[in-house]
Design a protein around this motif. Structure first.
Motif, mmCIF file in Angstrom:
data_model
loop_
_atom_site.group_PDB
_atom_site.id
_atom_site.type_symbol
_atom_site.label_atom_id
_atom_site.label_comp_id
_atom_site.label_asym_id
_atom_site.label_seq_id
_atom_site.Cartn_x
_atom_site.Cartn_y
_atom_site.Cartn_z
ATOM 1 N N GLY A 1 1.055 -1.301 0.107
ATOM 2 C CA GLY A 1 0.063 0.183 -0.116
ATOM 3 C C GLY A 1 0.991 1.066 0.584
ATOM 4 N N GLY A 2 0.625 2.375 -0.438
ATOM 5 C CA GLY A 2 0.951 3.259 -0.793
ATOM 6 C C GLY A 2 3.260 3.142 -1.282
ATOM 7 N N ASN A 3 2.629 2.653 -2.079
ATOM 8 C CA ASN A 3 4.448 2.211 -2.507
ATOM 9 C C ASN A 3 4.517 2.991 -3.387
ATOM 10 N N PRO A 4 5.887 3.631 -3.869
ATOM 11 C CA PRO A 4 6.101 4.910 -4.968
ATOM 12 C C PRO A 4 5.663 4.953 -6.206
ATOM 13 N N LEU A 5 5.999 3.862 -6.484
ATOM 14 C CA LEU A 5 5.101 3.321 -7.690
ATOM 15 C C LEU A 5 3.772 4.380 -8.718
ATOM 16 N N ALA A 6 2.965 3.398 -7.439
ATOM 17 C CA ALA A 6 1.620 4.024 -7.440
ATOM 18 C C ALA A 6 1.564 5.091 -7.207
ATOM 19 N N CYS A 7 2.114 5.300 -6.174
ATOM 20 C CA CYS A 7 1.807 7.438 -5.824
ATOM 21 C C CYS A 7 2.489 7.892 -6.534
ATOM 22 N N ALA A 8 3.665 8.068 -7.568
ATOM 23 C CA ALA A 8 3.875 8.568 -8.291
ATOM 24 C C ALA A 8 3.031 8.302 -9.580
ATOM 25 N N ALA A 9 2.321 7.322 -9.956
ATOM 26 C CA ALA A 9 1.408 7.627 -11.046
ATOM 27 C C ALA A 9 -0.598 8.145 -9.741
ATOM 28 N N GLY A 10 -0.446 8.180 -8.572
ATOM 29 C CA GLY A 10 -1.364 9.227 -7.937
ATOM 30 C C GLY A 10 -1.219 10.592 -8.065
#
Length: 389
Positions: free
Chosen positions: A274-283
């Motif tokens: 949850g909230g890993n850097p790749l997902a958050c960069a997309a978000g």
């Protein structure tokens, strides 16, 4: 047996897959392995809100790929903090918890409501959809989805959606929370009545009951505002997000006001990915792009509705058109044939139950693409002899 067939046989049969093998997506279009182009008005089920491969999000992901993929939530993650800040600055909430999907976000909300209140009971509404894990499935008031899974999580009470009789029952039950969608997507694209929501909010506020709004499908611009609750004039205590938040990259979020969020401390909840850097960069990039587009989204949603209303006037088999923003439902007698017939003409749509055509264009859709869709849809109705000439 072909290699493709062998690979397909290795998958569990949890989906009725359509006869398309998708190879590429770009903008409002998908392309199959035969090179056929499809106008995609499903958006990955309200997920690819900026279309397929939005350049700004792709660039943000590429930059993040070159620095850090994963490190765990034992450490500070700058992109996670940036996304949390963007979400709270653009909403009524104070803190965010990140996970990987809408069902996980709803699981987190259920746990938070129980922890905050010390109660187990939560009210949800008939025809709601909150997910498929046991907790979120227990919250989903569709008994057909419960069959075969034995005992579900105790404490959920299902009441009629948009019905005033539910309000007195909520006051009697005094549950920990009321959890609801402002537009029931899977339940037939049914918007909540504004006056009913006003009274629901008053009932909950008066009795100290948490308001949890499931914005997994309506959130991130889909409704015409960043969050659908903005159009209903109230502030939830908790909301859940996923789908459009990562432009197709898996991410979910639960947002809460600090007075409620404080019930979660170290060890009370968590998620490895949850909230890993790749997902958050997309978000982060998705939120930036969507917030800049909001005026255009509302403008094009109004245009789309006008086009559909014109079609409705000449098409007696359209029972009702409803929705919010670019989450649109067209009720007909039988929706399934429309999926097939539009697909044959290079247009992809969904259903929401047996009688509703669900239309989810990307928020970046053009006027020309909408007009093409209307032309094809009208042609399908004409094939069925359902349009007055």
């Amino acid at each position: 047996m072909s290699q493709q067939t062998k690979q397909s046989e290795s998958l569990m049969k949890t989906y009725n897959r359509l006869p398309i093998t998708v190879e590429k997506g770009m903008g409002s279009y998908l392309y199959d392995t035969d090179g056929k182009q499809y106008l995609d008005f499903t958006s990955g089920i309200a997920t690819c809100n900026l279309g397929h491969q939005p350049l700004a999000v792709k660039q943000a992901l590429t930059e993040q790929l070159d620095s850090l993929w994963h490190c765990s939530n034992l450490y500070n993650i700058p992109k996670q903090e940036e996304l949390a800040s963007l979400l709270t600055k653009n909403s009524c909430f104070d803190q965010a918890f990140f996970c990987n999907s809408g069902t996980e976000a709803n699981e987190a909300a259920i746990k938070l409501a129980r922890k905050w209140s010390g109660k187990e009971s939560i009210v949800t509404f008939t025809n709601s959809f909150h997910g498929r894990t046991l907790g979120s499935l227990s919250a989903t008031a569709q008994t057909k989805l419960h069959e075969g899974f034995g005992s579900l999580l105790n404490g959920f009470h299902f009441l009629p959606f948009n019905e005033y009789e539910s309000l007195s029952k909520i006051e009697e039950l005094k549950p920990a929370a009321v959890m609801f969608e402002l537009v029931q997507g899977e339940g037939g694209v049914r918007p909540a009545n504004k006056e009913w929501i006003d009274e629901l909010v008053t009932t909950c506020k008066t009795n100290g009951i948490l308001l949890i709004v499931d914005e997994v499908q309506t959130g991130i611009g889909r409704s015409g505002t960043l969050f659908a609750y903005e159009q209903y004039g109230f502030e939830p205590d908790v909301t859940t997000l996923a789908k459009g938040l990562g432009s197709g990259f898996p991410i979910g979020a639960m947002l809460a006001k600090s007075s409620v969020a404080s019930s979660f401390g170290p060890g009370t909840h968590g998620s490895t990915f949850g909230g890993n850097p790749l997902a958050c960069a997309a978000g982060v990039e998705t939120i930036k792009q969507v917030t800049a587009l909001l005026p255009k989204i509302r403008e094009i949603a109004t245009f789309f509705e006008q086009e559909l209303r014109e079609l409705e006037q000449s098409t007696p088999s359209i029972i009702e058109i409803r929705g919010l923003g670019l989450l649109i439902g067209v009720e007909v007698e039988n929706a399934a044939p429309f999926v097939e017939k539009l697909r044959e003409q290079g247009v992809l749509i969904l259903t929401a139950g047996p009688n509703v055509i669900r239309i989810l264009p990307p928020l970046t859709v053009s006027y020309e693409e909408i007009q093409h869709f209307i032309t094809v849809l009208k042609d399908v109705f004409e094939q069925q002899g359902a349009v007055h000439q």
